[in-house]
Design a protein around this motif. Structure first.
Motif, PDB file in Angstrom:
ATOM      1  N   MET A  74      67.166  83.498  46.521  1.00  0.00           N
ATOM      2  CA  MET A  74      67.483  84.726  47.255  1.00  0.00           C
ATOM      3  C   MET A  74      66.374  84.995  48.271  1.00  0.00           C
ATOM      4  SD  MET A  74      68.136  88.533  45.716  1.00  0.00           S
ATOM      5  CE  MET A  74      68.653  89.891  46.757  1.00  0.00           C
ATOM      6  N   LYS A  75      66.744  85.313  49.511  1.00  0.00           N
ATOM      7  CA  LYS A  75      65.775  85.552  50.580  1.00  0.00           C
ATOM      8  C   LYS A  75      65.816  87.025  51.003  1.00  0.00           C
ATOM      9  CE  LYS A  75      65.476  82.533  53.849  1.00  0.00           C
ATOM     10  NZ  LYS A  75      65.840  81.643  54.977  1.00  0.00           N
ATOM     11  N   ILE A  76      64.632  87.651  51.017  1.00  0.00           N
ATOM     12  CA  ILE A  76      64.536  89.072  51.359  1.00  0.00           C
ATOM     13  C   ILE A  76      63.543  89.254  52.504  1.00  0.00           C
ATOM     14  CG2 ILE A  76      63.881  91.365  50.536  1.00  0.00           C
ATOM     15  CD1 ILE A  76      64.637  90.516  47.743  1.00  0.00           C
ATOM     16  N   LEU A  77      63.926  90.073  53.486  1.00  0.00           N
ATOM     17  CA  LEU A  77      63.034  90.455  54.579  1.00  0.00           C
ATOM     18  C   LEU A  77      62.564  91.885  54.329  1.00  0.00           C
ATOM     19  CD1 LEU A  77      61.731  90.013  57.381  1.00  0.00           C
ATOM     20  CD2 LEU A  77      63.848  90.906  58.383  1.00  0.00           C
ATOM     21  N   ILE A  78      61.255  92.106  54.422  1.00  0.00           N
ATOM     22  CA  ILE A  78      60.688  93.438  54.203  1.00  0.00           C
ATOM     23  C   ILE A  78      59.958  93.885  55.472  1.00  0.00           C
ATOM     24  CG2 ILE A  78      59.155  94.863  52.783  1.00  0.00           C
ATOM     25  CD1 ILE A  78      59.427  92.772  50.563  1.00  0.00           C
TER      26      ILE A  78
ATOM     27  N   ILE B 204      67.769  93.051  53.249  1.00  0.00           N
ATOM     28  CA  ILE B 204      66.714  93.561  54.118  1.00  0.00           C
ATOM     29  C   ILE B 204      66.233  94.888  53.556  1.00  0.00           C
ATOM     30  CG2 ILE B 204      66.165  94.470  56.409  1.00  0.00           C
ATOM     31  CD1 ILE B 204      68.256  92.505  57.548  1.00  0.00           C
ATOM     32  N   ILE B 205      64.914  95.032  53.416  1.00  0.00           N
ATOM     33  CA  ILE B 205      64.285  96.279  52.980  1.00  0.00           C
ATOM     34  C   ILE B 205      63.439  96.769  54.152  1.00  0.00           C
ATOM     35  CG2 ILE B 205      62.742  97.381  51.319  1.00  0.00           C
ATOM     36  CD1 ILE B 205      63.402  95.054  49.390  1.00  0.00           C
ATOM     37  N   ALA B 206      63.689  97.981  54.619  1.00  0.00           N
ATOM     38  CA  ALA B 206      63.011  98.445  55.830  1.00  0.00           C
ATOM     39  C   ALA B 206      62.448  99.849  55.673  1.00  0.00           C
ATOM     40  CB  ALA B 206      63.980  98.411  57.014  1.00  0.00           C
ATOM     41  N   ASP B 207      61.396 100.119  56.439  1.00  0.00           N
ATOM     42  CA  ASP B 207      60.853 101.469  56.578  1.00  0.00           C
ATOM     43  C   ASP B 207      61.321 102.012  57.925  1.00  0.00           C
ATOM     44  OD1 ASP B 207      59.463 103.780  56.246  1.00  0.00           O
ATOM     45  OD2 ASP B 207      57.463 102.899  56.447  1.00  0.00           O
ATOM     46  N   LEU B 208      61.372 103.342  58.048  1.00  0.00           N
ATOM     47  CA  LEU B 208      61.801 103.946  59.308  1.00  0.00           C
ATOM     48  C   LEU B 208      60.638 104.229  60.247  1.00  0.00           C
ATOM     49  CD1 LEU B 208      64.458 106.523  58.041  1.00  0.00           C
ATOM     50  CD2 LEU B 208      64.836 104.210  58.911  1.00  0.00           C
ATOM     51  N   MET B 209      59.440 104.351  59.690  1.00  0.00           N
ATOM     52  CA  MET B 209      58.260 104.703  60.478  1.00  0.00           C
ATOM     53  C   MET B 209      57.300 103.522  60.496  1.00  0.00           C
ATOM     54  SD  MET B 209      58.825 107.907  61.412  1.00  0.00           S
ATOM     55  CE  MET B 209      57.215 108.478  61.915  1.00  0.00           C
ATOM     56  N   VAL B 210      57.353 102.726  61.564  1.00  0.00           N
ATOM     57  CA  VAL B 210      56.482 101.555  61.706  1.00  0.00           C
ATOM     58  C   VAL B 210      56.076 101.413  63.179  1.00  0.00           C
ATOM     59  CG1 VAL B 210      57.510 100.276  59.779  1.00  0.00           C
ATOM     60  CG2 VAL B 210      58.433 100.003  62.089  1.00  0.00           C
ATOM     61  N   PRO B 211      55.015 100.669  63.469  1.00  0.00           N
ATOM     62  CA  PRO B 211      54.657 100.396  64.871  1.00  0.00           C
ATOM     63  C   PRO B 211      55.744  99.566  65.553  1.00  0.00           C
ATOM     64  CG  PRO B 211      52.808  99.934  63.406  1.00  0.00           C
ATOM     65  CD  PRO B 211      54.008 100.135  62.534  1.00  0.00           C
TER      66      PRO B 211
ATOM     67  N   THR C  42      59.844  87.629  52.906  1.00  0.00           N
ATOM     68  CA  THR C  42      59.174  87.530  54.199  1.00  0.00           C
ATOM     69  C   THR C  42      58.820  88.948  54.632  1.00  0.00           C
ATOM     70  OG1 THR C  42      60.424  85.554  54.841  1.00  0.00           O
ATOM     71  CG2 THR C  42      59.399  86.822  56.611  1.00  0.00           C
ATOM     72  N   ARG C  43      57.541  89.160  54.988  1.00  0.00           N
ATOM     73  CA  ARG C  43      57.116  90.501  55.393  1.00  0.00           C
ATOM     74  C   ARG C  43      56.827  90.535  56.884  1.00  0.00           C
ATOM     75  NH1 ARG C  43      51.427  93.608  53.830  1.00  0.00           N
ATOM     76  NH2 ARG C  43      51.977  95.641  54.754  1.00  0.00           N
ATOM     77  N   VAL C  44      57.300  91.586  57.553  1.00  0.00           N
ATOM     78  CA  VAL C  44      56.924  91.878  58.937  1.00  0.00           C
ATOM     79  C   VAL C  44      56.414  93.308  58.968  1.00  0.00           C
ATOM     80  CG1 VAL C  44      58.476  90.226  60.030  1.00  0.00           C
ATOM     81  CG2 VAL C  44      59.317  92.516  59.476  1.00  0.00           C
ATOM     82  N   VAL C  45      55.512  93.616  59.938  1.00  0.00           N
ATOM     83  CA  VAL C  45      54.859  94.928  59.925  1.00  0.00           C
ATOM     84  C   VAL C  45      55.126  95.745  61.185  1.00  0.00           C
ATOM     85  CG1 VAL C  45      53.052  94.149  58.356  1.00  0.00           C
ATOM     86  CG2 VAL C  45      52.711  93.935  60.836  1.00  0.00           C
ATOM     87  N   ASN C  46      55.942  95.208  62.087  1.00  0.00           N
ATOM     88  CA  ASN C  46      56.282  95.982  63.286  1.00  0.00           C
ATOM     89  C   ASN C  46      57.712  95.671  63.706  1.00  0.00           C
ATOM     90  OD1 ASN C  46      56.197  93.732  65.415  1.00  0.00           O
ATOM     91  ND2 ASN C  46      54.175  93.560  64.441  1.00  0.00           N
TER      92      ASN C  46
ATOM     93  N   ASN D 130      67.098  87.888  64.037  1.00  0.00           N
ATOM     94  CA  ASN D 130      67.951  87.105  64.932  1.00  0.00           C
ATOM     95  C   ASN D 130      67.720  85.607  64.804  1.00  0.00           C
ATOM     96  OD1 ASN D 130      69.609  88.943  66.805  1.00  0.00           O
ATOM     97  ND2 ASN D 130      67.589  89.916  66.843  1.00  0.00           N
ATOM     98  N   ARG D 131      66.720  85.239  64.031  1.00  0.00           N
ATOM     99  CA  ARG D 131      66.381  83.825  63.869  1.00  0.00           C
ATOM    100  C   ARG D 131      66.749  83.278  62.495  1.00  0.00           C
ATOM    101  NH1 ARG D 131      61.331  84.484  64.615  1.00  0.00           N
ATOM    102  NH2 ARG D 131      60.691  84.408  62.422  1.00  0.00           N
ATOM    103  N   GLU D 132      66.714  84.133  61.472  1.00  0.00           N
ATOM    104  CA  GLU D 132      66.841  83.657  60.096  1.00  0.00           C
ATOM    105  C   GLU D 132      67.769  84.564  59.293  1.00  0.00           C
ATOM    106  OE1 GLU D 132      63.752  82.468  56.442  1.00  0.00           O
ATOM    107  OE2 GLU D 132      63.005  83.147  58.395  1.00  0.00           O
ATOM    108  N   LYS D 133      68.619  83.942  58.468  1.00  0.00           N
ATOM    109  CA  LYS D 133      69.576  84.705  57.642  1.00  0.00           C
ATOM    110  C   LYS D 133      68.925  85.092  56.323  1.00  0.00           C
ATOM    111  CE  LYS D 133      73.791  86.102  56.472  1.00  0.00           C
ATOM    112  NZ  LYS D 133      73.375  86.855  55.260  1.00  0.00           N
ATOM    113  N   PHE D 134      69.116  86.368  55.930  1.00  0.00           N
ATOM    114  CA  PHE D 134      68.574  86.880  54.671  1.00  0.00           C
ATOM    115  C   PHE D 134      69.700  87.407  53.783  1.00  0.00           C
ATOM    116  CE2 PHE D 134      65.085  87.082  57.682  1.00  0.00           C
ATOM    117  CZ  PHE D 134      64.005  86.610  56.929  1.00  0.00           C
TER     118      PHE D 134
END
Length: 390
Positions: free
Chosen positions: A1-5, A50-57, A30-34, A43-47
């Motif tokens: 299982m693949k998750i993007l955070i 997806i777990i996301a925050d609303l307030m990020v840079p 996979t973690r991203v911070v902005n 747009n590059r990789e299928k997950f």
């Protein structure tokens, strides 16, 4: 299982990650911070989630967090995005942002949860989302074995790279790969038609394979099959189905044949000298593993009618009764008919075949001396047929 955070705060990310790691499932995160990194990643990789925050840079070098709700919705739910249908859960600690965004997120099937480090509500919501997002496991092929020793033959031959056993939907599974095709060896909980029928049906529904096969040992009929002959049922029936009357047992046979294309493929394959050479190679017999009168490993690979029954046969009288049911019958055992029938009637029928090696003739004289080599021969036949399958 693949998750993007998408999460810029370390403490919150680690809290989320600890919930994920507590799942009894193999998960790659996979973690991203902005926002900019988030957009390029989705747009590059299928997950799978997806777990996301609303307030990020918004950008890489920015330290100023912004409400990026509209961008998350627009980019993630864009039809051109490969994650257009991916489940999304938003975990935010800003109540005001959550309230403002609820309607827009809800309309796009995005779940929103309020984060509070000291409470467990958000963890329970995340766990439920994780469980519902676990992708269906599928395999290109399944190999069924009634006995553990039959499954162990694939390990002894080096066909299994990871020998760890997994329990998937209460099935004992060992993964195997043949020519880049993903498969699984499923070992039955017990021998017999009932266990085989239940297990095969369940596995086909769960894993949706293109091909199912069975490997193992069987009994041969005197004059039709010798010790170590590998028999592939061209047609299989249940020899103990019928009716008991005052005059004795009257069989009622329901035959299941191989699909014509499968039979032609197998018949062509096993007649090749290279096929038998492959099966025979690198198998060394101990003294007790040679049948009486044999000094070398000798066997044939045959397509022939066989049958299955619910009980072990160790009686000359019963063996004779089985022989009378079909003049060309060559072997009998306890599971192949269940495989053939379960595959035939399944909602999305896979191709199917069985290949079992002879270890006795169904009389009172039985021994385990030939089991190891027979399991190896059967496993090699199944492996080679699957390897060459187009």
């Amino acid at each position: 299982m693949k998750i993007l955070i998408l999460e810029d705060e370390n403490a919150k990310f680690h809290a989320i990650d600890s919930v994920i790691q507590g799942m009894d499932y193999c998960i790659e995160t996979t973690r991203v911070v902005n926002l900019n990194s988030y957009i390029s990643t989705i747009n590059r990789e299928k997950f799978d989630l997806i777990i996301a925050d609303l307030m990020v840079p918004r950008f890489k070098d920015s330290t100023n967090s912004e409400n990026v709700t509209e961008s998350i919705i627009d980019e993630t739910r864009d039809h051109a995005c490969c994650n257009f249908r991916t489940p999304v859960i938003v975990i935010t600690q800003f109540d005001e942002a959550a309230e403002e965004s609820f309607k827009g997120l809800n309309q796009k099937d995005i779940v929103i949860v309020t984060y509070n480090e000291s409470q467990i509500d958000w963890k329970e919501s995340l766990q439920r989302k994780l469980e519902s997002s676990i992708p269906e496991v599928s395999y290109d092929f399944i190999i069924f074995c009634a006995l553990q020793k039959e499954a162990d033959a694939f390990v002894e031959l080096g066909y299994v790279s990871d020998t760890s056993e997994k329990i998937l939907s209460s099935l004992k599974c060992t993964e195997i790969e043949i020519n880049s095709k993903k498969g699984v060896i499923v070992t039955l909980s017990r021998m017999g038609l009932v266990s085989a029928a239940i297990t095969v049906t369940k596995a086909i529904e769960k894993f949706k394979p293109n091909i199912v096969a069975m490997s193992g040992i069987c009994a041969g009929i005197d004059g039709k099959a010798n010790i170590y002959d590998v028999i592939i049922p061209s047609v299989c029936h249940q020899h103990d189905s019928g009716k008991w009357t005052s005059d004795g047992f009257i069989p009622e046979l329901y035959d299941v044949p191989l699909a014509h294309a499968v039979e032609v493929y197998i018949d062509t394959s096993i007649k090749k000298e290279s096929f038998k050479k492959f099966v025979k190679s690198n198998i060394t017999l101990g003294r007790s593993e040679f049948p009486e009168g044999y000094e070398n490993l000798e066997f044939s690979i045959k397509l022939a009618p066989t049958s299955s029954g619910s009980a072990v046969v160790a009686s000359e009288e019963m063996t004779h009764s089985i022989m009378e049911q079909h003049r060309k019958k060559t072997a009998f055992e306890m599971e192949s008919y269940a495989l053939y029938e379960a595959a035939r009637v399944s909602q999305n029928p896979p191709l199917f075949f069985s290949a079992k090696a002879v270890v006795d003739n169904g009389t009172t004289t039985k021994s385990d001396s030939f089991h190891r080599v027979a399991c190896l021969l059967s496993a090699k036949v199944v492996y080679k047929l699957l390897e060459d399958w187009n």
